[in-house]
Motif scaffolding. Structure first.
Motif, PDB file in Angstrom:
ATOM      1  N   GLY A   1       0.804  -1.213   0.000  1.00  0.00           N
ATOM      2  CA  GLY A   1       0.000   0.000   0.000  1.00  0.00           C
ATOM      3  C   GLY A   1       0.837   1.263   0.000  1.00  0.00           C
ATOM      4  O   GLY A   1       0.352   2.349   0.302  1.00  0.00           O
ATOM      5  N   SER A   2       2.107   1.114  -0.330  1.00  0.00           N
ATOM      6  CA  SER A   2       3.010   2.269  -0.364  1.00  0.00           C
ATOM      7  C   SER A   2       2.909   2.968  -1.709  1.00  0.00           C
ATOM      8  O   SER A   2       2.997   2.318  -2.744  1.00  0.00           O
ATOM      9  CB  SER A   2       4.463   1.806  -0.178  1.00  0.00           C
ATOM     10  OG  SER A   2       4.623   1.116   1.021  1.00  0.00           O
ATOM     11  N   PRO A   3       2.751   4.278  -1.695  1.00  0.00           N
ATOM     12  CA  PRO A   3       2.797   4.991  -2.967  1.00  0.00           C
ATOM     13  C   PRO A   3       4.180   4.820  -3.601  1.00  0.00           C
ATOM     14  O   PRO A   3       5.194   4.769  -2.900  1.00  0.00           O
ATOM     15  CB  PRO A   3       2.553   6.451  -2.576  1.00  0.00           C
ATOM     16  CG  PRO A   3       1.958   6.400  -1.210  1.00  0.00           C
ATOM     17  CD  PRO A   3       2.484   5.160  -0.566  1.00  0.00           C
ATOM     18  N   LYS A   4       4.225   4.722  -4.914  1.00  0.00           N
ATOM     19  CA  LYS A   4       5.487   4.489  -5.613  1.00  0.00           C
ATOM     20  C   LYS A   4       6.521   5.561  -5.278  1.00  0.00           C
ATOM     21  O   LYS A   4       7.694   5.254  -5.033  1.00  0.00           O
ATOM     22  CB  LYS A   4       5.253   4.425  -7.128  1.00  0.00           C
ATOM     23  CG  LYS A   4       6.387   3.794  -7.888  1.00  0.00           C
ATOM     24  CD  LYS A   4       6.027   3.607  -9.349  1.00  0.00           C
ATOM     25  CE  LYS A   4       6.253   2.154  -9.706  1.00  0.00           C
ATOM     26  NZ  LYS A   4       5.980   1.833 -11.081  1.00  0.00           N
ATOM     27  N   GLY A   5       6.103   6.809  -5.242  1.00  0.00           N
ATOM     28  CA  GLY A   5       7.026   7.891  -4.917  1.00  0.00           C
ATOM     29  C   GLY A   5       7.583   7.754  -3.505  1.00  0.00           C
ATOM     30  O   GLY A   5       8.766   7.994  -3.261  1.00  0.00           O
ATOM     31  N   SER A   6       6.742   7.343  -2.587  1.00  0.00           N
ATOM     32  CA  SER A   6       7.176   7.131  -1.206  1.00  0.00           C
ATOM     33  C   SER A   6       8.163   5.978  -1.130  1.00  0.00           C
ATOM     34  O   SER A   6       9.157   6.041  -0.405  1.00  0.00           O
ATOM     35  CB  SER A   6       5.970   6.846  -0.315  1.00  0.00           C
ATOM     36  OG  SER A   6       6.378   6.562   0.993  1.00  0.00           O
ATOM     37  N   PHE A   7       7.887   4.943  -1.904  1.00  0.00           N
ATOM     38  CA  PHE A   7       8.787   3.785  -1.916  1.00  0.00           C
ATOM     39  C   PHE A   7      10.191   4.226  -2.338  1.00  0.00           C
ATOM     40  O   PHE A   7      11.176   3.914  -1.669  1.00  0.00           O
ATOM     41  CB  PHE A   7       8.267   2.691  -2.860  1.00  0.00           C
ATOM     42  CG  PHE A   7       9.204   1.522  -2.941  1.00  0.00           C
ATOM     43  CD1 PHE A   7       9.122   0.491  -2.025  1.00  0.00           C
ATOM     44  CD2 PHE A   7      10.191   1.467  -3.915  1.00  0.00           C
ATOM     45  CE1 PHE A   7      10.012  -0.578  -2.077  1.00  0.00           C
ATOM     46  CE2 PHE A   7      11.080   0.417  -3.981  1.00  0.00           C
ATOM     47  CZ  PHE A   7      10.988  -0.612  -3.051  1.00  0.00           C
ATOM     48  N   TYR A   8      10.283   4.950  -3.432  1.00  0.00           N
ATOM     49  CA  TYR A   8      11.600   5.365  -3.927  1.00  0.00           C
ATOM     50  C   TYR A   8      12.240   6.451  -3.056  1.00  0.00           C
ATOM     51  O   TYR A   8      13.457   6.586  -3.045  1.00  0.00           O
ATOM     52  CB  TYR A   8      11.530   5.788  -5.398  1.00  0.00           C
ATOM     53  CG  TYR A   8      11.456   4.578  -6.299  1.00  0.00           C
ATOM     54  CD1 TYR A   8      12.582   3.768  -6.479  1.00  0.00           C
ATOM     55  CD2 TYR A   8      10.281   4.208  -6.925  1.00  0.00           C
ATOM     56  CE1 TYR A   8      12.523   2.632  -7.269  1.00  0.00           C
ATOM     57  CE2 TYR A   8      10.218   3.077  -7.725  1.00  0.00           C
ATOM     58  CZ  TYR A   8      11.337   2.294  -7.888  1.00  0.00           C
ATOM     59  OH  TYR A   8      11.284   1.168  -8.664  1.00  0.00           O
ATOM     60  N   PHE A   9      11.423   7.164  -2.290  1.00  0.00           N
ATOM     61  CA  PHE A   9      11.988   8.095  -1.319  1.00  0.00           C
ATOM     62  C   PHE A   9      12.724   7.312  -0.232  1.00  0.00           C
ATOM     63  O   PHE A   9      13.827   7.670   0.171  1.00  0.00           O
ATOM     64  CB  PHE A   9      10.876   8.957  -0.689  1.00  0.00           C
ATOM     65  CG  PHE A   9      11.358   9.798   0.451  1.00  0.00           C
ATOM     66  CD1 PHE A   9      12.060  10.978   0.231  1.00  0.00           C
ATOM     67  CD2 PHE A   9      11.122   9.401   1.765  1.00  0.00           C
ATOM     68  CE1 PHE A   9      12.519  11.743   1.288  1.00  0.00           C
ATOM     69  CE2 PHE A   9      11.582  10.166   2.834  1.00  0.00           C
ATOM     70  CZ  PHE A   9      12.281  11.343   2.592  1.00  0.00           C
ATOM     71  N   HIS A  10      12.105   6.248   0.249  1.00  0.00           N
ATOM     72  CA  HIS A  10      12.693   5.429   1.314  1.00  0.00           C
ATOM     73  C   HIS A  10      13.776   4.478   0.808  1.00  0.00           C
ATOM     74  O   HIS A  10      14.702   4.138   1.539  1.00  0.00           O
ATOM     75  CB  HIS A  10      11.610   4.628   2.033  1.00  0.00           C
ATOM     76  CG  HIS A  10      10.664   5.471   2.813  1.00  0.00           C
ATOM     77  ND1 HIS A  10      11.048   6.192   3.920  1.00  0.00           N
ATOM     78  CD2 HIS A  10       9.346   5.724   2.629  1.00  0.00           C
ATOM     79  CE1 HIS A  10      10.006   6.847   4.398  1.00  0.00           C
ATOM     80  NE2 HIS A  10       8.962   6.585   3.641  1.00  0.00           N
TER      81      HIS A  10
END
Length: 189
Positions: A37-46
């Motif tokens: 349920g992670s937004p793609k942008g959030s995933f790549y931020f982390h």
């Protein structure tokens, strides 16, 4: 709706579950992102380095949790090798029962796949096996085992756990863990 700040933890938990069930190569980033349920942008931020960085952090957390379990059992069985063996094998068996025998060992799954895919992740997994083996060896030395015997018994125990997980997963039964606990206890005599 999950909090956005939980995206990193959810991605790691999802990756661990998927790597343990279906392996590293069979698990795609899109599946991890979707199921966590992670937004793609959030995933790549982390995880700016993508799947490799996610795998590194998943391995590190998994190993920290495994080490904590081993240390907890060691602390509860100080000087008592037979009880230590029974509790270690019992804890792994109980975990597998709770997970309905779906989950393999993250380290074993990755070790089977990564040696040809990623040398750095392979080293991280190998270091994890060494760390767990040392926790066991330290406990056994505290039980009066000579250093060489403690080391060889610890290596055998960690290897036995990995093989037992595979057998228990296929048989969907924990019987192999009970047999191993008995065999390791006989080594104490």
């Amino acid at each position: 709706m999950p909090r956005k700040t939980d995206a990193r933890a959810r991605a790691i938990a999802t990756a661990e579950r998927l790597f343990r069930i279906q392996g590293y190569a069979a698990t795609g980033l899109n599946q991890i992102i979707e199921e966590s349920g992670s937004p793609k942008g959030s995933f790549y931020f982390h995880f700016p380095r993508g799947k490799t960085q996610l795998a590194e952090e998943t391995i590190d957390l998994y190993l920290a949790n495994r080490a904590a379990v081993f240390r907890h059992i060691s602390a509860n069985t100080t000087g008592d090798a037979p009880n230590f063996f029974h509790q270690i094998f019992g804890a792994i068996a109980a975990e597998m029962i709770v997970d309905d025998f779906q989950y393999g060992c993250l380290m074993q799954n990755l070790a089977n796949e990564l040696s040809v895919l990623d040398a750095e992740l392979t080293k991280r997994v190998a270091r994890g096996f060494v760390d767990l083996t040392e926790i066991v060896a330290e406990h056994l030395r505290g039980c009066g085992f000579a250093a060489a015997r403690a080391s060889s018994s610890a290596a055998a125990l960690v290897a036995a756990i990995e093989g037992a997980r595979t057998i228990a997963r296929v048989e969907r039964a924990p019987v192999v863990f009970e047999a191993l606990a008995d065999i390791f206890c006989q080594r104490c005599l």
